[in-house]
Design a protein around this motif. Structure first.
Motif, PDB file in Angstrom:
ATOM      1  N   THR A 171      -0.862  -8.629  65.151  1.00 25.96           N
ATOM      2  CA  THR A 171      -1.586  -7.721  66.039  1.00 25.96           C
ATOM      3  C   THR A 171      -2.196  -6.527  65.313  1.00 25.96           C
ATOM      4  OG1 THR A 171      -0.251  -8.410  67.915  1.00 25.96           O
ATOM      5  CG2 THR A 171      -1.392  -6.324  68.142  1.00 25.96           C
ATOM      6  N   GLN A 172      -1.482  -5.917  64.390  1.00 23.34           N
ATOM      7  CA  GLN A 172      -2.024  -4.751  63.681  1.00 23.34           C
ATOM      8  C   GLN A 172      -3.241  -5.129  62.842  1.00 23.34           C
ATOM      9  OE1 GLN A 172      -1.271  -1.629  64.426  1.00 23.34           O
ATOM     10  NE2 GLN A 172       0.112  -2.570  65.896  1.00 23.34           N
ATOM     11  N   GLU A 173      -3.223  -6.304  62.254  1.00 23.83           N
ATOM     12  CA  GLU A 173      -4.379  -6.783  61.484  1.00 23.83           C
ATOM     13  C   GLU A 173      -5.586  -6.981  62.405  1.00 23.83           C
ATOM     14  OE1 GLU A 173      -5.508 -10.335  58.322  1.00 23.83           O
ATOM     15  OE2 GLU A 173      -3.514 -10.287  59.224  1.00 23.83           O
ATOM     16  N   VAL A 174      -5.340  -7.501  63.589  1.00 18.92           N
ATOM     17  CA  VAL A 174      -6.412  -7.679  64.576  1.00 18.92           C
ATOM     18  C   VAL A 174      -6.991  -6.323  64.961  1.00 18.92           C
ATOM     19  CG1 VAL A 174      -6.910  -8.380  66.955  1.00 18.92           C
ATOM     20  CG2 VAL A 174      -5.565  -9.883  65.465  1.00 18.92           C
ATOM     21  N   LYS A 175      -6.133  -5.355  65.266  1.00 17.48           N
ATOM     22  CA  LYS A 175      -6.608  -4.021  65.648  1.00 17.48           C
ATOM     23  C   LYS A 175      -7.422  -3.376  64.528  1.00 17.48           C
ATOM     24  CE  LYS A 175      -3.021  -2.728  68.959  1.00 17.48           C
ATOM     25  NZ  LYS A 175      -1.898  -1.808  69.205  1.00 17.48           N
ATOM     26  N   ALA A 176      -6.982  -3.528  63.296  1.00 18.52           N
ATOM     27  CA  ALA A 176      -7.715  -2.946  62.167  1.00 18.52           C
ATOM     28  C   ALA A 176      -9.097  -3.576  62.037  1.00 18.52           C
ATOM     29  CB  ALA A 176      -6.916  -3.124  60.875  1.00 18.52           C
ATOM     30  N   ALA A 177      -9.181  -4.886  62.199  1.00 19.91           N
ATOM     31  CA  ALA A 177     -10.479  -5.570  62.123  1.00 19.91           C
ATOM     32  C   ALA A 177     -11.389  -5.130  63.264  1.00 19.91           C
ATOM     33  CB  ALA A 177     -10.283  -7.078  62.147  1.00 19.91           C
ATOM     34  N   LEU A 178     -10.822  -4.980  64.460  1.00 23.70           N
ATOM     35  CA  LEU A 178     -11.619  -4.512  65.595  1.00 23.70           C
ATOM     36  C   LEU A 178     -12.123  -3.097  65.360  1.00 23.70           C
ATOM     37  CD1 LEU A 178      -9.450  -5.847  68.565  1.00 23.70           C
ATOM     38  CD2 LEU A 178     -11.607  -6.798  67.726  1.00 23.70           C
TER      39      LEU A 178
ATOM     40  N   ARG B 205     -13.048   2.255  72.885  1.00 23.29           N
ATOM     41  CA  ARG B 205     -11.631   1.887  72.984  1.00 23.29           C
ATOM     42  C   ARG B 205     -11.371   0.505  72.389  1.00 23.29           C
ATOM     43  NH1 ARG B 205      -8.235   0.727  78.403  1.00 23.29           N
ATOM     44  NH2 ARG B 205      -6.238   0.581  77.388  1.00 23.29           N
ATOM     45  N   ILE B 206     -10.146   0.332  71.874  1.00 21.97           N
ATOM     46  CA  ILE B 206      -9.670  -0.953  71.365  1.00 21.97           C
ATOM     47  C   ILE B 206      -8.294  -1.185  71.968  1.00 21.97           C
ATOM     48  CG2 ILE B 206      -8.822  -2.181  69.318  1.00 21.97           C
ATOM     49  CD1 ILE B 206     -10.825  -0.453  67.710  1.00 21.97           C
ATOM     50  N   TRP B 207      -8.058  -2.391  72.444  1.00 19.11           N
ATOM     51  CA  TRP B 207      -6.711  -2.728  72.878  1.00 19.11           C
ATOM     52  C   TRP B 207      -6.414  -4.174  72.539  1.00 19.11           C
ATOM     53  CZ3 TRP B 207     -10.737  -1.258  75.781  1.00 19.11           C
ATOM     54  CH2 TRP B 207     -11.168  -2.027  76.854  1.00 19.11           C
ATOM     55  N   ALA B 208      -5.151  -4.398  72.172  1.00 12.84           N
ATOM     56  CA  ALA B 208      -4.660  -5.736  71.828  1.00 12.84           C
ATOM     57  C   ALA B 208      -3.193  -5.799  72.206  1.00 12.84           C
ATOM     58  CB  ALA B 208      -4.839  -6.009  70.343  1.00 12.84           C
ATOM     59  N   ASN B 209      -2.822  -6.840  72.954  1.00 12.14           N
ATOM     60  CA  ASN B 209      -1.455  -6.992  73.430  1.00 12.14           C
ATOM     61  C   ASN B 209      -0.960  -8.399  73.147  1.00 12.14           C
ATOM     62  OD1 ASN B 209      -1.370  -4.396  74.885  1.00 12.14           O
ATOM     63  ND2 ASN B 209      -2.925  -5.359  76.157  1.00 12.14           N
ATOM     64  N   VAL B 210       0.341  -8.522  72.953  1.00  9.60           N
ATOM     65  CA  VAL B 210       0.981  -9.831  72.824  1.00  9.60           C
ATOM     66  C   VAL B 210       1.478 -10.227  74.203  1.00  9.60           C
ATOM     67  CG1 VAL B 210       2.902 -11.095  71.792  1.00  9.60           C
ATOM     68  CG2 VAL B 210       1.621  -9.424  70.428  1.00  9.60           C
TER      69      VAL B 210
END
Length: 106
Positions: free
Chosen positions: A13-20, A85-90
């Motif tokens: 998830t953190q890698e996804v947020k950084a890319a976003l 805004r950016i959001w990512a959830n599991v």
């Protein structure tokens, strides 16, 4: 959601947020810009990206994209990115939409 799928999704998830965040800073938040970036991170898993919408029927286009990354057989990394805004959830799979969060009910 299976524990190993949840752990794999959480780890990514953190890698996804950084890319976003990088794509957001470049102003490249449309589905066609995000899909290849998320596919590179998500391999070997499947990725879906589509335009963000709003309204009770979720038919009014709005800024940014929504995405879902299928992790293993039971988990997802779901979220969205807009210019502010950016959001990512599991989470587990949504019965109606898979890994992309369904529009709010009215």
């Amino acid at each position: 959601m299976a524990r190993e799928d949840q752990q794999a999704a959480t780890a990514r998830t953190q890698e996804v947020k950084a890319a976003l965040r990088t794509q957001q800073q470049r102003g490249r938040i449309s589905p066609e810009h995000l899909l290849p970036v998320l596919e590179d991170i998500a391999l070997p898993w499947r990725v879906e990206v589509s335009n963000r919408t709003t309204g009770t029927a979720a038919t009014t286009p709005t800024d940014g994209s929504v995405f879902g990354i299928y992790v293993g057989e039971t988990a997802c990394i779901s979220g969205a990115v807009s210019s502010s805004r950016i959001w990512a959830n599991v989470n587990g799979h949504f019965p109606e939409t898979g890994c992309i969060e369904p529009p709010p009910a009215h």
